[in-house]
Design a protein around this motif. Sequence first.
Motif, mmCIF file in Angstrom:
data_model
loop_
_atom_site.group_PDB
_atom_site.id
_atom_site.type_symbol
_atom_site.label_atom_id
_atom_site.label_comp_id
_atom_site.label_asym_id
_atom_site.label_seq_id
_atom_site.Cartn_x
_atom_site.Cartn_y
_atom_site.Cartn_z
ATOM 1 N N ILE A 271 2.499 8.525 -7.203
ATOM 2 C CA ILE A 271 1.729 8.369 -6.204
ATOM 3 C C ILE A 271 2.550 7.753 -5.043
ATOM 4 C CG2 ILE A 271 -0.183 7.041 -5.361
ATOM 5 C CD1 ILE A 271 -0.937 6.721 -8.146
ATOM 6 N N ALA A 272 3.412 7.145 -4.948
ATOM 7 C CA ALA A 272 4.149 6.604 -4.003
ATOM 8 C C ALA A 272 4.941 7.747 -3.265
ATOM 9 C CB ALA A 272 5.280 5.475 -4.215
ATOM 10 N N SER A 273 5.124 8.945 -3.882
ATOM 11 C CA SER A 273 5.846 9.729 -3.432
ATOM 12 C C SER A 273 5.332 10.658 -2.214
ATOM 13 C CB SER A 273 6.082 11.277 -4.355
ATOM 14 O OG SER A 273 4.601 11.983 -4.477
ATOM 15 N N ARG B 209 2.038 1.504 0.560
ATOM 16 C CA ARG B 209 1.283 1.121 1.688
ATOM 17 C C ARG B 209 1.346 2.155 2.870
ATOM 18 N NH1 ARG B 209 0.145 -5.407 1.535
ATOM 19 N NH2 ARG B 209 -0.448 -5.726 -0.303
ATOM 20 N N ALA B 210 2.700 2.402 3.272
ATOM 21 C CA ALA B 210 3.095 3.185 4.194
ATOM 22 C C ALA B 210 2.235 4.344 4.213
ATOM 23 C CB ALA B 210 4.401 3.367 4.413
ATOM 24 N N GLN B 211 2.305 4.866 2.815
ATOM 25 C CA GLN B 211 1.621 6.256 2.662
ATOM 26 C C GLN B 211 0.003 6.418 2.691
ATOM 27 O OE1 GLN B 211 3.293 9.109 2.338
ATOM 28 N NE2 GLN B 211 5.457 8.635 1.904
ATOM 29 N N LEU B 212 -0.474 5.270 1.967
ATOM 30 C CA LEU B 212 -1.639 5.393 1.913
ATOM 31 C C LEU B 212 -2.645 4.464 2.577
ATOM 32 C CD1 LEU B 212 -1.265 5.519 -2.039
ATOM 33 C CD2 LEU B 212 -1.840 7.478 -0.727
ATOM 34 N N LEU B 213 -2.150 3.648 3.521
ATOM 35 C CA LEU B 213 -2.933 2.806 4.184
ATOM 36 C C LEU B 213 -3.119 3.548 5.801
ATOM 37 C CD1 LEU B 213 -2.308 -0.598 3.171
ATOM 38 C CD2 LEU B 213 -4.009 0.745 2.182
ATOM 39 N N GLU B 214 -4.237 3.395 6.230
ATOM 40 C CA GLU B 214 -4.545 3.595 7.599
ATOM 41 C C GLU B 214 -5.211 2.719 8.328
ATOM 42 O OE1 GLU B 214 -6.650 7.344 7.597
ATOM 43 O OE2 GLU B 214 -8.533 6.586 6.728
ATOM 44 N N LYS C 19 -7.460 0.584 5.786
ATOM 45 C CA LYS C 19 -8.403 1.370 4.986
ATOM 46 C C LYS C 19 -7.515 2.098 3.884
ATOM 47 C CE LYS C 19 -13.168 1.315 6.840
ATOM 48 N NZ LYS C 19 -13.725 0.598 5.585
ATOM 49 N N VAL C 20 -7.631 2.314 2.798
ATOM 50 C CA VAL C 20 -6.974 3.460 2.112
ATOM 51 C C VAL C 20 -7.417 4.648 2.463
ATOM 52 C CG1 VAL C 20 -6.737 4.148 -0.352
ATOM 53 C CG2 VAL C 20 -7.294 1.855 -0.002
ATOM 54 N N ARG C 21 -6.552 5.746 2.522
ATOM 55 C CA ARG C 21 -6.724 6.849 3.198
ATOM 56 C C ARG C 21 -7.254 7.800 2.182
ATOM 57 N NH1 ARG C 21 -2.980 8.402 7.269
ATOM 58 N NH2 ARG C 21 -1.269 6.866 7.761
ATOM 59 N N THR C 22 -8.347 8.623 2.801
ATOM 60 C CA THR C 22 -9.028 9.619 1.682
ATOM 61 C C THR C 22 -8.059 10.772 1.601
ATOM 62 O OG1 THR C 22 -10.045 10.424 3.506
ATOM 63 C CG2 THR C 22 -11.038 8.524 2.454
ATOM 64 N N GLY C 23 -8.447 11.655 0.525
ATOM 65 C CA GLY C 23 -7.828 13.004 0.406
ATOM 66 C C GLY C 23 -6.335 12.810 -0.211
ATOM 67 N N ARG C 24 -5.883 11.803 -0.396
ATOM 68 C CA ARG C 24 -4.582 11.619 -1.070
ATOM 69 C C ARG C 24 -4.561 11.212 -2.655
ATOM 70 N NH1 ARG C 24 -1.215 10.652 3.578
ATOM 71 N NH2 ARG C 24 0.584 10.728 2.191
ATOM 72 N N ALA D 106 -6.134 2.795 -11.619
ATOM 73 C CA ALA D 106 -6.682 2.745 -10.243
ATOM 74 C C ALA D 106 -6.843 1.349 -9.878
ATOM 75 C CB ALA D 106 -8.222 3.180 -10.346
ATOM 76 N N ALA D 107 -6.816 0.343 -10.873
ATOM 77 C CA ALA D 107 -6.800 -1.168 -10.586
ATOM 78 C C ALA D 107 -5.664 -1.530 -10.186
ATOM 79 C CB ALA D 107 -7.406 -2.047 -11.691
ATOM 80 N N ALA D 108 -4.517 -1.078 -10.846
ATOM 81 C CA ALA D 108 -2.933 -1.519 -10.280
ATOM 82 C C ALA D 108 -2.816 -0.963 -8.834
ATOM 83 C CB ALA D 108 -2.231 -0.996 -11.429
ATOM 84 N N LEU D 109 -3.265 0.427 -8.594
ATOM 85 C CA LEU D 109 -2.859 1.110 -7.434
ATOM 86 C C LEU D 109 -3.771 0.273 -6.133
ATOM 87 C CD1 LEU D 109 -1.990 3.122 -5.469
ATOM 88 C CD2 LEU D 109 -3.753 4.548 -6.197
ATOM 89 N N LEU D 110 -4.868 -0.009 -6.322
ATOM 90 C CA LEU D 110 -5.810 -0.687 -5.217
ATOM 91 C C LEU D 110 -5.129 -1.912 -5.217
ATOM 92 C CD1 LEU D 110 -9.108 0.736 -6.243
ATOM 93 C CD2 LEU D 110 -7.861 1.541 -4.370
ATOM 94 N N SER D 111 -4.791 -2.656 -6.096
ATOM 95 C CA SER D 111 -4.182 -4.081 -6.026
ATOM 96 C C SER D 111 -2.973 -4.188 -5.341
ATOM 97 C CB SER D 111 -4.064 -4.764 -7.595
ATOM 98 O OG SER D 111 -5.048 -4.963 -8.235
ATOM 99 N N ALA D 112 -2.132 -3.276 -5.347
ATOM 100 C CA ALA D 112 -0.981 -2.968 -4.568
ATOM 101 C C ALA D 112 -1.319 -2.535 -3.099
ATOM 102 C CB ALA D 112 -0.073 -1.806 -5.353
ATOM 103 N N LEU D 113 -2.182 -1.800 -2.734
ATOM 104 C CA LEU D 113 -2.721 -1.864 -1.615
ATOM 105 C C LEU D 113 -3.489 -2.816 -0.771
ATOM 106 C CD1 LEU D 113 -3.900 1.955 -2.118
ATOM 107 C CD2 LEU D 113 -1.649 1.081 -1.167
#
Length: 244
Positions: A136-138, A239-244, A32-37, A157-164
């Motif tokens: 965002i990748a920082s 993905r490493a930063q924003l997926l859990e 899932k996409v992390r919340t709070g980021r 948002a669409a580009a980011l969520l697609s990448a994730l």
Amino acid sequence: MTLEPLPRQFIDADRIFNLRDLGGWDAADGRKVRTGRVFRSDNLGMVTDADVDLLVNRLGIRHVIDLRRGEELEEYGRFPETGGVEFHHFELLHVKWENIGKDYPEGADVVPFLRQRYSAMLESGYRSVKDSLDVIASGEPVLFHCMAGKDRTGLIAAALLSALGVGEEDIAAEYALTEFGIDRWRAWRDANLGRPGFESGLRTPPEAMLETLAEMKARYGSMVDYIAAIEFDQSDSLRAQLLE
């Protein structure tokens, strides 16, 4: 102010009407996409001290990305200079819609209109897309926005969520949530500034985003392939930063 019921993604604020968390969506590999980021919103030019406290101290935002044209910043204001927050102006370049010579359509005609505009914006504004994804990748908490938090914000948002690895139906559903924020803004505007005699261009049908994703698939293979074509090379870090 609060209009009920609001979807879980929304965060109530004084003068930010379309503020929401991009976390919680199902993503790649059953994660899932992390919340709070990562957060998205409408214009921050009217923020109150309480809003700044909410964004900086409660949500922990360290980067604000403004996607608007320079004249929009001058006319409507920008997020105030705030210690600990880096401000980025990444104008998402595009032909001004008001110069196209077509009235904003209503009803079913809005979907092909938005698909045409959005696919063109992703091509002409690719540098803003890449720069936004780089920030965002920082890994530090980020908020990105435009005016209504609808079109330019919706494309980042669409580009980011697609990448994730978020599915297209969920990306379109996330985009459609914008109408809740717009309704909140309209309620505040009507109560405080008066209702205009005419307005248009405030709807976000999910079909518009689905057709945009299909258009990018036809042009590039997929949104992920588009992201690679604009030379964003930090998808693994994202993905490493924003997926859990």
